[in-house]
Design a protein around this motif. Structure first.
Motif, PDB file in Angstrom:
ATOM      1  N   ASN A   1     -16.593 -53.488  12.231  1.00 24.48           N
ATOM      2  CA  ASN A   1     -15.507 -53.529  11.241  1.00 24.48           C
ATOM      3  C   ASN A   1     -15.764 -54.522  10.124  1.00 24.48           C
ATOM      4  OD1 ASN A   1     -13.695 -51.659  12.621  1.00 24.48           O
ATOM      5  ND2 ASN A   1     -13.502 -53.265  14.174  1.00 24.48           N
ATOM      6  N   HIS A   2     -16.815 -55.335  10.254  1.00 26.12           N
ATOM      7  CA  HIS A   2     -17.087 -56.375   9.266  1.00 26.12           C
ATOM      8  C   HIS A   2     -18.488 -56.258   8.669  1.00 26.12           C
ATOM      9  CE1 HIS A   2     -13.994 -57.991  12.036  1.00 26.12           C
ATOM     10  NE2 HIS A   2     -13.458 -58.458  10.923  1.00 26.12           N
ATOM     11  N   THR A   3     -19.117 -55.092   8.877  1.00 23.12           N
ATOM     12  CA  THR A   3     -20.499 -54.911   8.436  1.00 23.12           C
ATOM     13  C   THR A   3     -20.618 -53.758   7.457  1.00 23.12           C
ATOM     14  OG1 THR A   3     -21.360 -55.765  10.527  1.00 23.12           O
ATOM     15  CG2 THR A   3     -22.863 -54.428   9.209  1.00 23.12           C
TER      16      THR A   3
ATOM     17  N   LEU B   1     -25.892 -58.361  15.646  1.00 23.63           N
ATOM     18  CA  LEU B   1     -24.783 -57.596  15.070  1.00 23.63           C
ATOM     19  C   LEU B   1     -23.515 -57.727  15.906  1.00 23.63           C
ATOM     20  CD1 LEU B   1     -26.589 -54.308  13.935  1.00 23.63           C
ATOM     21  CD2 LEU B   1     -25.264 -55.827  12.449  1.00 23.63           C
ATOM     22  N   GLN B   2     -23.661 -57.643  17.219  1.00 25.01           N
ATOM     23  CA  GLN B   2     -22.498 -57.756  18.105  1.00 25.01           C
ATOM     24  C   GLN B   2     -21.882 -59.149  18.029  1.00 25.01           C
ATOM     25  OE1 GLN B   2     -21.376 -55.067  19.252  1.00 25.01           O
ATOM     26  NE2 GLN B   2     -22.869 -53.785  20.335  1.00 25.01           N
ATOM     27  N   ARG B   3     -22.738 -60.161  17.954  1.00 24.86           N
ATOM     28  CA  ARG B   3     -22.243 -61.541  17.894  1.00 24.86           C
ATOM     29  C   ARG B   3     -21.520 -61.803  16.568  1.00 24.86           C
ATOM     30  NH1 ARG B   3     -25.560 -65.386  16.289  1.00 24.86           N
ATOM     31  NH2 ARG B   3     -27.376 -64.192  17.019  1.00 24.86           N
TER      32      ARG B   3
ATOM     33  N   ALA C   1     -17.427 -62.598  15.742  1.00 27.92           N
ATOM     34  CA  ALA C   1     -17.015 -63.768  14.956  1.00 27.92           C
ATOM     35  C   ALA C   1     -16.325 -63.368  13.645  1.00 27.92           C
ATOM     36  CB  ALA C   1     -18.239 -64.632  14.645  1.00 27.92           C
ATOM     37  N   ASN C   2     -16.104 -62.061  13.439  1.00 31.35           N
ATOM     38  CA  ASN C   2     -15.476 -61.563  12.205  1.00 31.35           C
ATOM     39  C   ASN C   2     -16.252 -61.966  10.956  1.00 31.35           C
ATOM     40  OD1 ASN C   2     -13.397 -60.458  13.775  1.00 31.35           O
ATOM     41  ND2 ASN C   2     -12.136 -62.302  13.586  1.00 31.35           N
ATOM     42  N   GLN C   3     -17.573 -62.030  11.064  1.00 31.96           N
ATOM     43  CA  GLN C   3     -18.429 -62.451   9.958  1.00 31.96           C
ATOM     44  C   GLN C   3     -18.841 -61.250   9.100  1.00 31.96           C
ATOM     45  OE1 GLN C   3     -19.779 -65.418   8.615  1.00 31.96           O
ATOM     46  NE2 GLN C   3     -20.485 -63.919   7.107  1.00 31.96           N
ATOM     47  N   LYS C   4     -18.595 -61.337   7.786  1.00 27.27           N
ATOM     48  CA  LYS C   4     -19.056 -60.294   6.879  1.00 27.27           C
ATOM     49  C   LYS C   4     -20.578 -60.221   6.934  1.00 27.27           C
ATOM     50  CE  LYS C   4     -17.272 -59.756   2.771  1.00 27.27           C
ATOM     51  NZ  LYS C   4     -16.751 -60.019   1.394  1.00 27.27           N
TER      52      LYS C   4
END
Length: 326
Positions: free
Chosen positions: A195-197, A164-166, A170-173
């Motif tokens: 912010n992206h999860t 999750l942190q990684r 990486a701003n990955q949805k």
């Protein structure tokens, strides 16, 4: 019946009602158990002019009967979770492609393209048994996502936290879908600022923790994950469709699903919106089973069709008025 695909092309309330009445006539003719139930109520196609006239089959029938069309062969049997000594529900599914089309179209309707997301699943209580329809759905969403990082986590929550942190860096949805007790376990050991999860709980402590009201649960999860809101999924073994909440426990249905409330004193009476009652679900994807189910959930439906779940009937009598809040 017309093509199954037309179920997922519904665009208006009038189209939904027309399709629901068509499905009722089909299931009355082809489902022996549902036909017998309607016969006992003296409800036949000539009597059914509106959705509110349709009989809703008590969900307990899935524990005692095989609910399927007489001409359908069974491709998969989904089973509910149950404590020792309790009879579990069995959903005899004759067309897995219809189930897949339902949850794939619903996910797209509410969240967009699956390939945009890394899908992470924290569902230990479901993975530990066979026959879960939720595991079937999530496993397919993981496959559909196409991301190497997508997958299930059982007890390895430190690996999940690192992932999750990684992904956040990486701003990955990302979609994190988990059972409530496991999500609480995670945030009690790790702190996040995501912010992206999308964090989605599937409800229930499954005997692992003391039950808590939704507001308390979501408050803890919002704080632990560092998100603005907690999403929720409303589904069950006996259905092939799911409703979703994007926060505050207010659920919305995909266009081929609808929730109504019935009077707690008179199970055959459908109520107007904004009144608390037993939840009745119309799931048109349940084409080869039963699309009209009276659940044991207690809730309220609003004028825009959204709904919330307030509690459950405290016994197996679908007509009972003794209630126990979740």
């Amino acid at each position: 019946m017309t093509s199954n695909s037309t179920i997922f092309d519904i665009k208006s309330p009038s189209e939904f009602e027309a399709k629901a009445l068509e499905v009722f006539r089909f299931q009355f003719k082809n489902s022996p158990v549902y036909r017998s139930f309607c016969d006992l109520l003296y409800k036949h196609p000539s009597d059914i002019k509106r959705i509110v006239d349709i009989p809703f089959l008590p969900i307990q029938f899935f524990k005692t009967h095989t609910i399927t069309n007489s001409s359908s062969s069974v491709e998969k049997i989904f089973t509910s979770s149950g404590t020792t000594g309790n009879t579990t529900s069995k959903h005899h599914v004759s067309d897995l492609k219809l189930y897949e089309a339902s949850y794939q179209n619903a996910f797209k309707h509410f969240y967009g393209t699956t390939t945009d997301y890394v899908v992470l699943a924290l569902l230990p209580s479901y993975l530990e048994r066979d026959g879960s329809s939720l595991i079937y759905m999530v496993n397919d969403l993981i496959h559909q996502s196409g991301h190497d990082e997508s997958g299930f986590y059982l007890n390895n929550i430190s690996d999940l936290a690192e992932t999750l942190q990684r992904l956040e860096a990486a701003n990955q949805k990302t979609l994190l879908i988990g059972v409530s007790f496991a999500l609480l376990d995670l945030v009690e050991q790790f702190q996040f600022n995501l912010n992206h999860t999308v964090v989605m709980e599937t409800g229930g402590m499954k005997g692992r923790r003391k039950e808590m009201i939704r507001q308390e649960l979501h408050k803890k999860l919002i704080s632990g994950f560092g998100v603005d809101k907690i999403h929720s999924e409303y589904g069950m073994t006996e259905l092939l469709s799911q409703a979703y909440s994007s926060g505050n426990g207010i659920f919305n249905c995909p266009p081929w699903m609808q929730v109504l409330t019935r009077d707690t004193e008179d199970a055959l009476t459908i109520q107007n919106p904004d009144k608390t009652g037993g939840l009745n679900v119309i799931d048109l994807a349940n084409l080869n089973s039963c699309s009209f189910i009276a659940t044991q959930d207690l809730g309220k439906v609003y004028n825009d069709g959204s709904f919330e779940v307030i509690g459950r009937f405290d016994n197996s009598d679908i007509r009972g008025c003794n209630l126990m809040a979740l």
